[in-house]
Write an enzyme that holds these catalytic residues in place. Structure first.
Site, PDB file in Angstrom:
ATOM      1  N   SER A 288     -10.517   0.114   6.980  1.00  0.00           N
ATOM      2  CA  SER A 288      -9.847   0.190   5.680  1.00  0.00           C
ATOM      3  C   SER A 288      -9.167  -1.086   5.217  1.00  0.00           C
ATOM      4  O   SER A 288      -8.715  -1.163   4.080  1.00  0.00           O
ATOM      5  CB  SER A 288      -8.804   1.308   5.693  1.00  0.00           C
ATOM      6  OG  SER A 288      -9.420   2.562   5.579  1.00  0.00           O
TER       7      SER A 288
ATOM      8  N   SER B  18      -9.990   2.165   2.713  1.00  0.00           N
ATOM      9  CA  SER B  18      -9.031   2.829   1.863  1.00  0.00           C
ATOM     10  C   SER B  18      -8.059   1.894   1.163  1.00  0.00           C
ATOM     11  O   SER B  18      -7.432   2.287   0.186  1.00  0.00           O
ATOM     12  CB  SER B  18      -8.225   3.831   2.690  1.00  0.00           C
ATOM     13  OG  SER B  18      -7.401   3.153   3.628  1.00  0.00           O
TER      14      SER B  18
ATOM     15  N   LYS C 156       0.848  -1.196   0.000  1.00  0.00           N
ATOM     16  CA  LYS C 156       0.000   0.000   0.000  1.00  0.00           C
ATOM     17  C   LYS C 156       0.883   1.245   0.000  1.00  0.00           C
ATOM     18  O   LYS C 156       1.921   1.280   0.683  1.00  0.00           O
ATOM     19  CB  LYS C 156      -0.900  -0.029   1.245  1.00  0.00           C
ATOM     20  CG  LYS C 156      -1.975   1.055   1.280  1.00  0.00           C
ATOM     21  CD  LYS C 156      -2.875   0.909   2.521  1.00  0.00           C
ATOM     22  CE  LYS C 156      -3.986   1.946   2.513  1.00  0.00           C
ATOM     23  NZ  LYS C 156      -4.871   1.855   3.706  1.00  0.00           N
TER      24      LYS C 156
END
Lengths: 126, 492
Positions: B183, B159, B79
């Site tokens: 998330s 997210s 990420k």
């Protein structure tokens, strides 16, 4: 270096007061309402330039969110300690000795403007 | 040879050790898959083929000598929130334009130390603020899943939308992710993958771009429960550089898979039965409850009375912490700079231009609730309610509950742009079942448990006691055995 402890602290000369707000009563329509001057002041405190055409949409969005969080008013929190740490831990201590440093090139490597390992900014002192 | 990208981490590990294929071949298979898919899915912001090839080569050298760590040669996506030395790290924000850190996050360093291979940086909501991956400065990620009734693009959740989409679409063997209000778990539920948010303090936050420091926690997204166990074992550690990381041994999570859950007490909280919840979510929950009973667990009705206040509490605490954390983006030390006639103008111009709308909104809310005269009414009040939310969980655990079973999300994945005209609150409601877990610092797991009537994955969530991720892995494995696996049909 001067920048190491730099904090873009909120300007103490800018006050957010007064703002229309009453926290009682607990029921009925939203009691908090942010006006456009408040939006401008918060934007300045947050150091975000907000163009005039963004003020009203932002005001509406903030009021929507504030109306949503207002339901916390109905929770009785008398005698309840505010949470400071979600997991009970004891702060670990270590000898007060330098463990890192002497890497000025690394520190400024990503700066938009630097010279001789200093950050470059517009003139702040006349 | 089978398509190497369809192997789980556990299968790839076996194949590498058995020399059925090399780490280089595995990395090439993934790099080719990314090249073929990324235009359509937008899961990767940056690919790092050079790093991937050189790390895979080093892995092959170690494997040839019979050496190698627990993730030797396993290709992972990272990420964009994790600092990766010398590699694009922007939290999917324009304000970190061009930022390449001179250091590595502890979590990713742990993975590389165990032999993992980096494929690239994954898309996400800007600064991890979002539930649909639509706030990214790099554009939305498209969910590899499509409904059976339409070819419209769906969001992968957020997210960690890039992480979830990449894992589901076979563009990495597993991915790192982070979870501040849901998330990891919400995108896992939207993509038929497994996501684990460990207990606060289990993984070091050092080198992870901070959003809300008292809530942020890293964890894995993978294709099955075993892979999540393998990845979390490597990611978790105590760390001198993060004083909130906890010095408790990290167990071998994989070792508990398959152990009996007989006699375990599973709490079912009545407050998670929301008005207007789709029938398919309620049905999924009942199915999960039946699976637990079949496995010999005891179902106990419980009450978590402050559940409804978790989301409003979150929308004070998280923006407040974000407004402080994001004060550092000033156009001076890194990233983007917009000129101004003086320092204040430079700050204001830079931040107006560098931050997206959702991030600006949250900074504004955070600045407001922390400002003079409002701190007690908002932030302190929220932290008091947070104490009550945590006490709700402490009470049921004290009564002998081992874990809690809930739906992971109130709906299946929705369309890209479907929420464009919705109020911010409607988007925030996505996290209604997950956010309590962050407020209380507990571990949570979301795993695929069924399909909606139009063929989209739905997930159940397990919530555990602090630092008892092992129970989640045991129970998650039981659900997985019953539910089976879910994969999207390739269209990209």
């Amino acid at each position: 270096m001067w920048d190491a402890r730099y904090q873009p602290a909120t300007n103490p000369l800018v006050f957010l007061w007064p703002v229309t707000m009453s926290t009682r009563p607990n029921t009925g329509p939203p009691t908090v309402s942010v006006d456009s001057d408040t939006v401008r002041r918060i934007a300045h405190l947050a150091r975000i330039r907000l163009d005039e055409d963004r003020i009203e949409p932002m005001r509406e969005e903030l009021n929507t969110i504030l109306a949503f969080v207002e339901q916390l008013e109905e929770v009785n929190t008398d005698g309840v300690e505010p949470m400071t740490s979600v997991v009970a831990t004891k702060m670990r201590l270590r000898p007060d000795a330098v463990t890192d440093g002497n890497i000025p090139h690394d520190v400024v490597a990503n700066a938009p403007a630097s010279e001789d390992d200093f950050f470059m900014v517009p003139k702040v002192v006349e | 040879m089978t398509d190497l990208t369809t192997l789980t981490i556990a299968q790839a590990r076996e194949g590498l050790r058995g020399k059925s294929f090399t780490a280089a071949e595995l990395a090439e298979a993934y790099l080719a898959a990314i090249d073929a898919a990324n235009d359509k899915l937008n899961a990767y912001i940056v690919e790092t083929p050079e790093q991937a090839r050189s790390m895979a080569k080093a892995s092959d050298a170690r494997l040839a000598k019979g050496e190698g760590g627990s993730l030797e040669g396993i290709p992972l996506g990272i990420k964009d929130l994790f600092a990766t030395e010398g590699v694009h790290t922007q939290a999917a924000s324009g304000i970190l334009h061009g930022f390449k850190p001179r250091y590595e996050s502890t979590v990713t360093q742990n993975l590389w130390d165990d032999g993992a291979v980096m494929l690239g940086k994954l898309n996400m909501d800007e600064f991890a603020m979002g539930s649909s991956n639509e706030t990214s400065a790099y554009g939305p990620v498209v969910n590899p899943w499509r409904s059976t009734t339409s070819n419209a693009d769906l969001v992968p959740g957020g997210s960690s939308g890039g992480s979830a989409a990449a894992v589901a679409a076979w563009l990495c063997a597993g991915a790192t992710a982070t979870d501040t209000g849901g998330s990891i778990r919400q995108p896992a539920a939207f993509t038929g993958t497994v996501g684990v948010k460990p207990t606060y303090g289990r993984c070091s936050r050092w080198g992870i771009v901070a959003f809300a420091s008292s809530l942020d926690q890293a964890g894995p997204i993978t294709r099955d429960v075993r892979d999540a166990a393998i990845l979390l074992k490597s990611m978790a550690s105590v760390d001198k550089k993060d004083t909130t990381s906890v010095d408790i041994p990290v167990p071998d999570y994989e070792a508990v898979l398959g152990s009996s859950v007989k006699g375990m007490k599973i709490g079912v909280p009545k407050e998670y039965r929301m008005d207007g919840m789709p029938d398919e979510i309620e049905a999924l929950w009942q199915t999960g409850i039946a699976w637990m009973r079949d496995a010999g667990a005891e179902i106990v009705d419980i009450s978590l009375p402050h559940t409804k206040y978790a989301l409003p509490t979150y929308y004070i605490v998280a923006p407040a912490e974000a407004s402080s954390n994001l004060a550092r983006y000033d156009g001076v030390r890194y990233g983007k700079r917009e000129p101004g006639e003086d320092m204040v103008a430079l700050y204001e111009n830079t931040r107006a231009s560098g931050f997206g709308q959702e991030v600006q909104r949250r900074i504004m809310i955070g600045t407001y609730v922390l400002s003079a005269g409002y701190y007690d009414a908002y932030y302190k009040k929220a932290q008091r309610v947070r104490t009550l939310i945590k006490q709700d969980f402490e009470k049921v655990y004290a009564d002998g509950i081992d874990a809690i079973l809930t739906p992971a999300t109130p709906s299946a994945a929705f369309g890209v742009n479907a929420m464009a005209t919705a109020s911010p609150i409607e988007m925030y409601l996505n996290d209604i079942f997950t956010v309590t877990v962050n407020m209380a610092g507990l571990p949570g797991m979301a795993g695929p448990s069924g399909l909606s009537p139009d063929g989209l994955p739905l997930g159940l969530q397990l919530i555990g006691r602090p630092f008892d991720e092992e129970t989640l892995f045991k129970l998650g494995h039981v659900i997985e055995q019953q539910a089976g696996h879910f994969s999207p049909k390739r269209w990209w």
